[in-house]
Structures are given as structure tokens and as C-alpha cells.
Design a protein around this motif. Sequence first.
Motif, PDB file in Angstrom:
ATOM      1  N   ARG A   1      -9.348   8.249   2.306  1.00  0.00           N
ATOM      2  CA  ARG A   1      -9.745   7.710   3.609  1.00  0.00           C
ATOM      3  C   ARG A   1      -9.999   8.835   4.614  1.00  0.00           C
ATOM      4  O   ARG A   1      -9.142   9.685   4.839  1.00  0.00           O
ATOM      5  CB  ARG A   1      -8.671   6.739   4.139  1.00  0.00           C
TER       6      ARG A   1
ATOM      7  N   ASP B   1       1.942  -8.797  -1.886  1.00  0.00           N
ATOM      8  CA  ASP B   1       0.583  -8.404  -1.507  1.00  0.00           C
ATOM      9  C   ASP B   1      -0.329  -9.577  -1.760  1.00  0.00           C
ATOM     10  O   ASP B   1      -0.013 -10.460  -2.560  1.00  0.00           O
ATOM     11  CB  ASP B   1       0.128  -7.168  -2.287  1.00  0.00           C
ATOM     12  N   LYS B   2      -1.464  -9.604  -1.052  1.00  0.00           N
ATOM     13  CA  LYS B   2      -2.395 -10.707  -1.303  1.00  0.00           C
ATOM     14  C   LYS B   2      -3.453 -10.310  -2.316  1.00  0.00           C
ATOM     15  O   LYS B   2      -4.313 -11.116  -2.656  1.00  0.00           O
ATOM     16  CB  LYS B   2      -3.025 -11.164   0.009  1.00  0.00           C
TER      17      LYS B   2
ATOM     18  N   THR C   1      -3.910  -1.182   9.314  1.00  0.00           N
ATOM     19  CA  THR C   1      -4.415  -1.343  10.691  1.00  0.00           C
ATOM     20  C   THR C   1      -5.570  -0.357  10.869  1.00  0.00           C
ATOM     21  O   THR C   1      -5.476   0.600  11.623  1.00  0.00           O
ATOM     22  CB  THR C   1      -3.323  -1.071  11.746  1.00  0.00           C
TER      23      THR C   1
ATOM     24  N   GLY D   1       0.841  -1.198   0.000  1.00  0.00           N
ATOM     25  CA  GLY D   1       0.000   0.000   0.000  1.00  0.00           C
ATOM     26  C   GLY D   1       0.874   1.245   0.000  1.00  0.00           C
ATOM     27  O   GLY D   1       2.018   1.228  -0.457  1.00  0.00           O
ATOM     28  N   TYR D   2       0.324   2.334   0.529  1.00  0.00           N
ATOM     29  CA  TYR D   2       1.033   3.620   0.522  1.00  0.00           C
ATOM     30  C   TYR D   2       2.370   3.513   1.252  1.00  0.00           C
ATOM     31  O   TYR D   2       3.362   4.092   0.829  1.00  0.00           O
ATOM     32  CB  TYR D   2       0.158   4.706   1.159  1.00  0.00           C
ATOM     33  N   VAL D   3       2.402   2.757   2.359  1.00  0.00           N
ATOM     34  CA  VAL D   3       3.647   2.646   3.130  1.00  0.00           C
ATOM     35  C   VAL D   3       4.542   1.536   2.597  1.00  0.00           C
ATOM     36  O   VAL D   3       5.739   1.740   2.370  1.00  0.00           O
ATOM     37  CB  VAL D   3       3.323   2.416   4.630  1.00  0.00           C
TER      38      VAL D   3
ATOM     39  N   THR E   1       1.333   0.878  11.858  1.00  0.00           N
ATOM     40  CA  THR E   1       1.094   1.556  13.142  1.00  0.00           C
ATOM     41  C   THR E   1       0.272   0.632  14.025  1.00  0.00           C
ATOM     42  O   THR E   1      -0.857   0.279  13.670  1.00  0.00           O
ATOM     43  CB  THR E   1       0.331   2.869  12.885  1.00  0.00           C
TER      44      THR E   1
ATOM     45  N   SER F   1      -5.653   8.880   6.219  1.00  0.00           N
ATOM     46  CA  SER F   1      -5.585   7.469   6.591  1.00  0.00           C
ATOM     47  C   SER F   1      -4.966   7.259   7.963  1.00  0.00           C
ATOM     48  O   SER F   1      -4.960   6.140   8.460  1.00  0.00           O
ATOM     49  CB  SER F   1      -4.757   6.721   5.550  1.00  0.00           C
ATOM     50  N   CYS F   2      -4.421   8.312   8.594  1.00  0.00           N
ATOM     51  CA  CYS F   2      -3.713   8.095   9.867  1.00  0.00           C
ATOM     52  C   CYS F   2      -4.304   8.837  11.062  1.00  0.00           C
ATOM     53  O   CYS F   2      -4.651   8.203  12.059  1.00  0.00           O
ATOM     54  CB  CYS F   2      -2.243   8.475   9.706  1.00  0.00           C
TER      55      CYS F   2
ATOM     56  N   LYS G   1      -3.342  -5.813  -7.566  1.00  0.00           N
ATOM     57  CA  LYS G   1      -2.207  -4.919  -7.281  1.00  0.00           C
ATOM     58  C   LYS G   1      -0.909  -5.494  -7.822  1.00  0.00           C
ATOM     59  O   LYS G   1      -0.115  -4.792  -8.441  1.00  0.00           O
ATOM     60  CB  LYS G   1      -2.055  -4.719  -5.756  1.00  0.00           C
TER      61      LYS G   1
ATOM     62  N   VAL H   1       1.058  -3.939   6.484  1.00  0.00           N
ATOM     63  CA  VAL H   1      -0.350  -4.109   6.108  1.00  0.00           C
ATOM     64  C   VAL H   1      -1.195  -3.073   6.855  1.00  0.00           C
ATOM     65  O   VAL H   1      -0.718  -2.401   7.768  1.00  0.00           O
ATOM     66  CB  VAL H   1      -0.834  -5.547   6.421  1.00  0.00           C
TER      67      VAL H   1
ATOM     68  N   GLU I   1       6.456   4.040  10.779  1.00  0.00           N
ATOM     69  CA  GLU I   1       6.759   4.873   9.605  1.00  0.00           C
ATOM     70  C   GLU I   1       6.121   6.258   9.772  1.00  0.00           C
ATOM     71  O   GLU I   1       5.005   6.364  10.231  1.00  0.00           O
ATOM     72  CB  GLU I   1       6.226   4.176   8.349  1.00  0.00           C
TER      73      GLU I   1
ATOM     74  N   GLU J   1       1.877  10.956   2.799  1.00  0.00           N
ATOM     75  CA  GLU J   1       1.470  10.759   1.410  1.00  0.00           C
ATOM     76  C   GLU J   1       1.639  12.077   0.662  1.00  0.00           C
ATOM     77  O   GLU J   1       1.433  13.150   1.217  1.00  0.00           O
ATOM     78  CB  GLU J   1       0.014  10.302   1.352  1.00  0.00           C
TER      79      GLU J   1
ATOM     80  N   LYS K   1      -7.756   7.560  12.613  1.00  0.00           N
ATOM     81  CA  LYS K   1      -7.741   6.216  13.213  1.00  0.00           C
ATOM     82  C   LYS K   1      -6.731   6.134  14.362  1.00  0.00           C
ATOM     83  O   LYS K   1      -6.977   5.451  15.357  1.00  0.00           O
ATOM     84  CB  LYS K   1      -7.479   5.153  12.146  1.00  0.00           C
TER      85      LYS K   1
HETATM   86  P1  NAD Z   1      -2.896   0.265   2.616  1.00  0.00           P
HETATM   87  O1  NAD Z   1      -4.278  -0.140   2.947  1.00  0.00           O
HETATM   88  O2  NAD Z   1      -2.652   1.262   1.539  1.00  0.00           O
HETATM   89  O3  NAD Z   1      -2.030  -1.031   2.242  1.00  0.00           O
HETATM   90  C1  NAD Z   1      -2.064  -2.233   2.941  1.00  0.00           C
HETATM   91  C2  NAD Z   1      -1.771  -3.359   1.945  1.00  0.00           C
HETATM   92  O4  NAD Z   1      -1.528  -4.566   2.660  1.00  0.00           O
HETATM   93  C3  NAD Z   1      -2.910  -3.658   0.976  1.00  0.00           C
HETATM   94  O5  NAD Z   1      -2.420  -3.594  -0.339  1.00  0.00           O
HETATM   95  C4  NAD Z   1      -3.348  -5.092   1.350  1.00  0.00           C
HETATM   96  O6  NAD Z   1      -3.813  -5.816   0.245  1.00  0.00           O
HETATM   97  C5  NAD Z   1      -2.065  -5.653   1.907  1.00  0.00           C
HETATM   98  N1  NAD Z   1      -2.207  -6.817   2.798  1.00  0.00           N
HETATM   99  C6  NAD Z   1      -3.049  -6.981   3.838  1.00  0.00           C
HETATM  100  N2  NAD Z   1      -2.849  -8.179   4.422  1.00  0.00           N
HETATM  101  C7  NAD Z   1      -1.854  -8.801   3.737  1.00  0.00           C
HETATM  102  C8  NAD Z   1      -1.180 -10.065   3.855  1.00  0.00           C
HETATM  103  N3  NAD Z   1      -1.496 -10.929   4.823  1.00  0.00           N
HETATM  104  N4  NAD Z   1      -0.218 -10.340   2.966  1.00  0.00           N
HETATM  105  C9  NAD Z   1       0.109  -9.485   1.991  1.00  0.00           C
HETATM  106  N5  NAD Z   1      -0.473  -8.265   1.839  1.00  0.00           N
HETATM  107  C10 NAD Z   1      -1.450  -7.928   2.693  1.00  0.00           C
HETATM  108  O7  NAD Z   1      -2.263   0.785   3.988  1.00  0.00           O
HETATM  109  P2  NAD Z   1      -1.150   1.920   4.210  1.00  0.00           P
HETATM  110  O8  NAD Z   1      -1.759   3.266   4.079  1.00  0.00           O
HETATM  111  O9  NAD Z   1       0.060   1.592   3.435  1.00  0.00           O
HETATM  112  O10 NAD Z   1      -0.847   1.712   5.758  1.00  0.00           O
HETATM  113  C11 NAD Z   1      -0.148   0.587   6.241  1.00  0.00           C
HETATM  114  C12 NAD Z   1       0.235   0.831   7.683  1.00  0.00           C
HETATM  115  O11 NAD Z   1       1.163   1.930   7.753  1.00  0.00           O
HETATM  116  C13 NAD Z   1      -0.926   1.210   8.589  1.00  0.00           C
HETATM  117  O12 NAD Z   1      -0.721   0.650   9.855  1.00  0.00           O
HETATM  118  C14 NAD Z   1      -0.842   2.716   8.661  1.00  0.00           C
HETATM  119  O13 NAD Z   1      -1.369   3.229   9.867  1.00  0.00           O
HETATM  120  C15 NAD Z   1       0.658   2.933   8.634  1.00  0.00           C
HETATM  121  N6  NAD Z   1       1.053   4.248   8.123  1.00  0.00           N
HETATM  122  C16 NAD Z   1       0.426   4.772   7.034  1.00  0.00           C
HETATM  123  C17 NAD Z   1       0.847   6.007   6.536  1.00  0.00           C
HETATM  124  C18 NAD Z   1       0.157   6.613   5.334  1.00  0.00           C
HETATM  125  O14 NAD Z   1       0.403   7.796   5.055  1.00  0.00           O
HETATM  126  N7  NAD Z   1      -0.665   5.898   4.607  1.00  0.00           N
HETATM  127  C19 NAD Z   1       1.906   6.685   7.140  1.00  0.00           C
HETATM  128  C20 NAD Z   1       2.543   6.105   8.231  1.00  0.00           C
HETATM  129  C21 NAD Z   1       2.106   4.885   8.711  1.00  0.00           C
END
Ligand code: NAD
Length: 434
Positions: free
Chosen positions: A331, A30-31, A86, A9-11, A122, A262-263, A35, A84, A151, A155, A266
Motif C-alpha cells: 500500500r 472477518d467478512k 480506514t 488484517g495486519y492489525v 486509526t 499503509s499508515c 481469509k 477494520v 495501535e 508491520e 493516509k
Molecule cells: P487491513 O485492510 O489489512 O484489514 C482490515 C480487515 O478488516 C480486512 O480483512 C477486511 O476484510 C476486514 N473488514 C472490513 N469490514 C469488516 C466487517 N464489517 N466485519 C469484519 N471484517 C471486516 O487493515 P490493517 O492494515 O489491519 O489496518 C486496520 C486499521 O489499523 C486501520 O485503521 C489502520 O490505519 C490501523 N493501523 C494499521 C497499522 C499497520 O501497520 N497496518 C498499524 C497501526 C494502525
Amino acid sequence: MKIAMIGTGYVGLVSGVCFSDFGHEVVCVDKDPAKIEKLLRGEVPIYEPGLEQLMAKNVAAGRLSFTLDLAAAVAGADAVFIAVGTPTRRGDGHADLRYVMAAAEEIGAALTGYTVVVTKSTVPVGTNRKVAEAVARTAGDTPFDVASNPEFLREGAAIDDFMRPDRVVVGVENDRARKTMADIYRPLSLREFPVVYTNLESAEMIKYAANAFLATKITFINEIARLCEKVGADVKAVSKGIGMDGRIGSKFLHAGPGYGGSCFPKDTKALARIGQDHAVPMQITETVIRVNDEIKHRMIEKIEDLCDGALRDKVITILGVTFKPNTDDMRDAPSLTIIPALVGAGAKVRVVDPQGRHEGEALLPGVKWVESAYGAAQGADLLVLLTEWNEFRALDLGKLAKKMAHPRLADLRNVYDRDEVLAAGFETYVGVGR
Ligand code: NAD
């Protein structure tokens, strides 16, 4: 170093691409088959400036690959990062850890030798110990350690944030895991970006405390903005005046329609729940959550006032719906509170966003998507600047005013000056806190 990144995902994707750019050998997992198919074709599933080019460079160099096969990626890796989602758990505000725990069990079963399992997602304090238990359940005798590596990237500026971080936080329990993490981040420490080593719990806490503090700072200035409107002060001047104090700092002092994304929503909710669970109520954070909600609703009232108290059949053009510029992420965007309220009250809402349509179309039923601000302004009763994309920062105000039935501007990001807007032919200008 050989790294597996679970979650693209984004992170996860940004971290995986950047680690490969450091010279490490990275496999991103990724699952979600859609993607991975896109990534294998060289396409980036999200909008993040600069990511596509950096990804292509490292794929071409043979350091970066993508797979659905977690076990193949984990076998032989020095470190496996869990990145992944949260999200907020339905009903109670806790962070939903099911994706983290499922990944941890899958990783354990796939370990082939000593590996550091690193949580980048997170997660609430105490989760890394649960991750260790989950990995141990399936790892058999294979040795491993866990590490917490929250992290902080934003974004829209994610690559620069990852490559030039204010700090990297690493929670570890022994020297062996610390050495693996130090080797992974060596390119950054050589360039003198600090790496802060702590225990697991402190690393987990740092992430929530940082996000709750930033959410508090935004909400504080939004509350001050409301008072500014009553007493004849201009919050932009107030932000500048207080931000120049080194103890306060100028960042995160821009008044607006309330935080989203997204952060912050939540993570503030999750911190409030962690506090309740430990009988230490996070009273400031709980208030921030409530005030931020009120601020978003106050924006609806502002818009209603500008429409003479009646939204029915008013043509309202919204500029920007993503939670901030330079991302396609919707989000918890303030637009998801504001726009449905306008549509529900009978307004005819047109929406312009450079990247928001892909995600936003399903989330915002009843609106009309238009390509350009000028097209969307034709015959409109009100223009609302909701997300300050660059292309909305230097609009030809005179051209807009001529197209509108009633040239009125609700500038919810304080991009424009009242005098300039009125001089261009608008009949009304309303900002936030001025
Ligand atoms: P996201 O939803 O964009 O990506 C998560 C990815 O994980 C998805 O593509 C999903 O398909 C994949 N996934 C889930 N379970 C899986 C598994 N068992 N095996 C393989 N892939 C799997 O989420 P995100 O925005 O990247 O955030 C991820 C984490 O980082 C969260 O905890 C978030 O709080 C934290 N975070 C996000 C940001 C942000 O700006 N988005 C910044 C800092 C921290």
C-alpha cells in the motif's frame, strides 16, 4: 477475558493472536470468506514474521478461533475490538469510516450484555462518539461503553511491538470501561509496559500526532539529504551526528526514497483534513505530504540521470518493491510511483522481491518478475536498491558487476559504501544525500 476482534488484517490478526497468547479467549472475525477459510486451515493470509507459529500455538491451546459470524463472536464477549480498514476516502483525503461504522452497527445488534466496544482502527478525532451512536442505534437496552485504543505496531516487527510496546494508549470515559481495558492489558502492565489512560479525543489525537511526527522526521532528513548532495556532506554522518542528541533520537533518521505504506500517507492526509475542518490548518503536515511526494519523484530523476538522461530500452533491475522489508504490504509503496514512471518512459524493468509479487503483480504491469538478484542483473544497465530486505544487504557486488552490461548502482537506502561498490567493479554508485 472473552474478546471478539473484528477485522483480521495486519492489525486485527496480530492483535487477536497476541491477546490469545496473553491467555484471553479470542474469536477473530472477518467478512472476507477467503481469509477466514485460510485461517481455519492454519494459514496466515499476510506475511508477518513469527505470526504463523504464534497463531498455531494458541489455536492448539483452544484460546483462538476464526469465524465469518460476527454475531456469534460478539455474544458474551467482554470487549469487541474494531480493527477494520480506514483508507483514504476517494476525492477528499478524509479517512473513510464506512467499514468502522458498518461494523459498529453490526456489533450493536449482536450485544448480549455489558460490553466495551473498542476502536483499534486509526480514526479521526470524534469518531469514537459516532461509534457510540452507531452501536446505540442497534443495541436496544443492552449496556455498553466505547473505548479508543489506537495501535502502534509496525508491520514486519508487529508481534514484538505488540508484546513489548513503548506504551499502550487507552481512551475511556468511565471506570467500568477502564477496568475492562486494564484487565485485557494486565499481562503487559505486570511487565511494566506503561498504559496511558486519556479521554476519547486525546487517544484519537495521539495516534495521528504520532504518525504525523514520524512522517515529518523522515521527510526532514530526506530534505537535509538533498542539501547534503549539493554541499558535499554525507547524510549518514549527519544523521548519526544529530541522532546522538537525546532530544532528537536516532530512529527515523534514515534518508531514502520517501515514506510510503499503509499508515503514514493516509494518516498525514487525514490529519490535514481534520485541521482544515476545524479551521486550524496543519501547515507542517501539509508541507510534509507535498515534500514527500517531491522526494519520490526526485528518485525517478536520479535514475534517469544514471541512465544518461534516456530511459528508453534501458534494462533496469529493481531490488525490493514492498514499502519496507519483512512485509508483503504494497500500500502506497514508493515503488508504485517510481516503477510505473520508468516503464512509462520505455525502460525494461525487472523486479525482485522476496514477498512482494503476490500483491505487486497486479499493481505493477509491464515489469518482469525474477527470483534472484543475480538472475535479474544479467545484462542490466542499472541496479536500483529500493527496499532493503536482508537478502539485498550483503550482495556479492563483484558477481553482480560482472553480470551487468553497465554496472551502475542506485542505492536508495544507503546500504552500501561507495568505495566498496566501486572496488567491486561498478562504474557508478549513487546513494541518497551523499
Ligand atoms: P487491513 O485492510 O489489512 O484489514 C482490515 C480487515 O478488516 C480486512 O480483512 C477486511 O476484510 C476486514 N473488514 C472490513 N469490514 C469488516 C466487517 N464489517 N466485519 C469484519 N471484517 C471486516 O487493515 P490493517 O492494515 O489491519 O489496518 C486496520 C486499521 O489499523 C486501520 O485503521 C489502520 O490505519 C490501523 N493501523 C494499521 C497499522 C499497520 O501497520 N497496518 C498499524 C497501526 C494502525
